[in-house]
Design a protein around this motif. Sequence first.
Motif, mmCIF file in Angstrom:
data_model
loop_
_atom_site.group_PDB
_atom_site.id
_atom_site.type_symbol
_atom_site.label_atom_id
_atom_site.label_comp_id
_atom_site.label_asym_id
_atom_site.label_seq_id
_atom_site.Cartn_x
_atom_site.Cartn_y
_atom_site.Cartn_z
ATOM 1 N N SER A 25 0.835 -1.209 0.000
ATOM 2 C CA SER A 25 0.000 0.000 0.000
ATOM 3 C C SER A 25 0.865 1.252 0.000
ATOM 4 O O SER A 25 0.562 2.219 -0.708
ATOM 5 C CB SER A 25 -0.919 0.003 1.221
ATOM 6 O OG SER A 25 -1.849 -1.031 1.148
ATOM 7 N N ARG A 26 1.927 1.243 0.784
ATOM 8 C CA ARG A 26 2.843 2.390 0.835
ATOM 9 C C ARG A 26 3.473 2.623 -0.531
ATOM 10 O O ARG A 26 3.526 3.749 -1.032
ATOM 11 C CB ARG A 26 3.928 2.146 1.892
ATOM 12 C CG ARG A 26 4.833 3.345 2.135
ATOM 13 C CD ARG A 26 5.969 2.984 3.085
ATOM 14 N NE ARG A 26 6.981 2.187 2.420
ATOM 15 C CZ ARG A 26 7.913 2.684 1.599
ATOM 16 N NH1 ARG A 26 7.958 3.968 1.336
ATOM 17 N NH2 ARG A 26 8.801 1.896 1.036
ATOM 18 N N ARG A 27 3.930 1.545 -1.148
ATOM 19 C CA ARG A 27 4.577 1.655 -2.453
ATOM 20 C C ARG A 27 3.568 2.122 -3.512
ATOM 21 O O ARG A 27 3.909 2.911 -4.396
ATOM 22 C CB ARG A 27 5.214 0.334 -2.846
ATOM 23 C CG ARG A 27 6.365 -0.076 -1.916
ATOM 24 C CD ARG A 27 6.985 -1.401 -2.326
ATOM 25 N NE ARG A 27 7.718 -1.269 -3.568
ATOM 26 C CZ ARG A 27 8.941 -0.735 -3.671
ATOM 27 N NH1 ARG A 27 9.565 -0.289 -2.589
ATOM 28 N NH2 ARG A 27 9.534 -0.652 -4.841
ATOM 29 N N ARG A 28 2.346 1.658 -3.422
ATOM 30 C CA ARG A 28 1.313 2.070 -4.378
ATOM 31 C C ARG A 28 1.040 3.561 -4.257
ATOM 32 O O ARG A 28 0.894 4.251 -5.275
ATOM 33 C CB ARG A 28 0.040 1.268 -4.125
ATOM 34 C CG ARG A 28 -1.040 1.539 -5.128
ATOM 35 C CD ARG A 28 -2.185 0.535 -4.981
ATOM 36 N NE ARG A 28 -3.210 0.834 -5.925
ATOM 37 C CZ ARG A 28 -4.378 1.361 -5.602
ATOM 38 N NH1 ARG A 28 -4.673 1.605 -4.350
ATOM 39 N NH2 ARG A 28 -5.272 1.620 -6.532
ATOM 40 N N GLU A 29 0.961 4.059 -3.027
ATOM 41 C CA GLU A 29 0.749 5.495 -2.811
ATOM 42 C C GLU A 29 1.846 6.339 -3.443
ATOM 43 O O GLU A 29 1.591 7.422 -3.952
ATOM 44 C CB GLU A 29 0.732 5.806 -1.308
ATOM 45 C CG GLU A 29 -0.593 5.688 -0.654
ATOM 46 C CD GLU A 29 -0.545 6.097 0.805
ATOM 47 O OE1 GLU A 29 0.513 6.536 1.311
ATOM 48 O OE2 GLU A 29 -1.585 5.982 1.459
ATOM 49 N N GLY A 31 3.701 5.433 -5.977
ATOM 50 C CA GLY A 31 3.890 5.121 -7.386
ATOM 51 C C GLY A 31 5.104 4.250 -7.652
ATOM 52 O O GLY A 31 5.669 4.277 -8.747
ATOM 53 N N LEU A 32 5.505 3.450 -6.666
ATOM 54 C CA LEU A 32 6.682 2.592 -6.805
ATOM 55 C C LEU A 32 6.291 1.215 -7.336
ATOM 56 O O LEU A 32 5.118 0.850 -7.383
ATOM 57 C CB LEU A 32 7.387 2.460 -5.451
ATOM 58 C CG LEU A 32 7.879 3.765 -4.830
ATOM 59 C CD1 LEU A 32 8.381 3.525 -3.415
ATOM 60 C CD2 LEU A 32 8.962 4.384 -5.691
ATOM 61 N N ASP A 33 7.297 0.439 -7.689
ATOM 62 C CA ASP A 33 7.142 -0.916 -8.198
ATOM 63 C C ASP A 33 6.404 -1.785 -7.175
ATOM 64 O O ASP A 33 6.722 -1.773 -5.989
ATOM 65 C CB ASP A 33 8.539 -1.495 -8.477
ATOM 66 C CG ASP A 33 8.495 -2.837 -9.156
ATOM 67 O OD1 ASP A 33 7.389 -3.315 -9.501
ATOM 68 O OD2 ASP A 33 9.579 -3.416 -9.350
ATOM 69 N N LEU A 34 5.410 -2.557 -7.639
ATOM 70 C CA LEU A 34 4.596 -3.380 -6.741
ATOM 71 C C LEU A 34 4.902 -4.875 -6.818
ATOM 72 O O LEU A 34 4.205 -5.669 -6.198
ATOM 73 C CB LEU A 34 3.103 -3.164 -7.037
ATOM 74 C CG LEU A 34 2.557 -1.780 -6.734
ATOM 75 C CD1 LEU A 34 1.095 -1.692 -7.130
ATOM 76 C CD2 LEU A 34 2.738 -1.440 -5.269
ATOM 77 N N ARG A 35 5.925 -5.258 -7.553
ATOM 78 C CA ARG A 35 6.268 -6.677 -7.602
ATOM 79 C C ARG A 35 6.702 -7.149 -6.216
ATOM 80 O O ARG A 35 7.207 -6.374 -5.407
ATOM 81 C CB ARG A 35 7.381 -6.927 -8.615
ATOM 82 C CG ARG A 35 6.896 -6.805 -10.059
ATOM 83 C CD ARG A 35 8.021 -7.001 -11.015
ATOM 84 N NE ARG A 35 8.946 -5.872 -10.806
ATOM 85 C CZ ARG A 35 10.223 -5.885 -11.134
ATOM 86 N NH1 ARG A 35 10.752 -6.936 -11.705
ATOM 87 N NH2 ARG A 35 10.980 -4.833 -10.915
ATOM 88 N N TRP A 36 6.525 -8.450 -5.963
ATOM 89 C CA TRP A 36 6.876 -9.003 -4.655
ATOM 90 C C TRP A 36 8.347 -8.774 -4.333
ATOM 91 O O TRP A 36 8.700 -8.484 -3.195
ATOM 92 C CB TRP A 36 6.548 -10.499 -4.591
ATOM 93 C CG TRP A 36 5.088 -10.744 -4.373
ATOM 94 C CD1 TRP A 36 4.181 -11.189 -5.290
ATOM 95 C CD2 TRP A 36 4.346 -10.521 -3.168
ATOM 96 N NE1 TRP A 36 2.937 -11.262 -4.733
ATOM 97 C CE2 TRP A 36 3.006 -10.869 -3.428
ATOM 98 C CE3 TRP A 36 4.679 -10.074 -1.901
ATOM 99 C CZ2 TRP A 36 2.001 -10.771 -2.475
ATOM 100 C CZ3 TRP A 36 3.673 -9.976 -0.939
ATOM 101 C CH2 TRP A 36 2.365 -10.323 -1.232
#
Length: 194
Positions: A25-29, A31-36
């Motif tokens: 969620s932090r990364r999505r906010e 705009g960062l990469d969301l891959r595991w």
Amino acid sequence: YLLFPIVAGFTLIGPMIAVLFFEMSRRREKGLDLRWSATLRFIHTYSFAPLLALSIIMTLLYVAWLFMAEQIYFGVFENTPPETLPAFIDALFGTSSGIALIAYGNFVGFLFAFAAMAISVFAFPLVLDKPVTSLPAISVSVRAFLANVYVLAVWGIAVLVILSLGAALFLIGLTVALPVLGHATWHLYRRAIE
């Protein structure tokens, strides 16, 4: 006799599992990469040591809960616990000792759940989000919890219901429940702390 406390106590260590969803969620906010593989990079950041400390605290709380559950069980049934599962079920629902076990166990379990939620509900996301150590994060979490106790009581009940439904579906429902609860808790943290 420890089956219910073991299963119910998993909610005490749930925030350790939710860390991955908080980080997503932090990364999505941002705009960062969301891959595991990108999400797991928090292991190499300032957040890891406080997260580890918080995880140890929650694990110790879980072990203390299991110890108390066992003490309550043997305190109620003394040295003559039921020997078979049917005898245990009969004693649990058909005797005053069984009703006392249910009442005491659920009351003490509620106290442990209350403490676990106060300690962790905002501490885990805060440690991921800001460069803080575990003790200040716990302090912020407890203060925010006490300032919003009614809202968080409703949230705690919602989490309990959703996890119970997920578990009732042969644990398959948890594959949906855990990510949803993790992301929702992140957004709850963002609204409460900021």
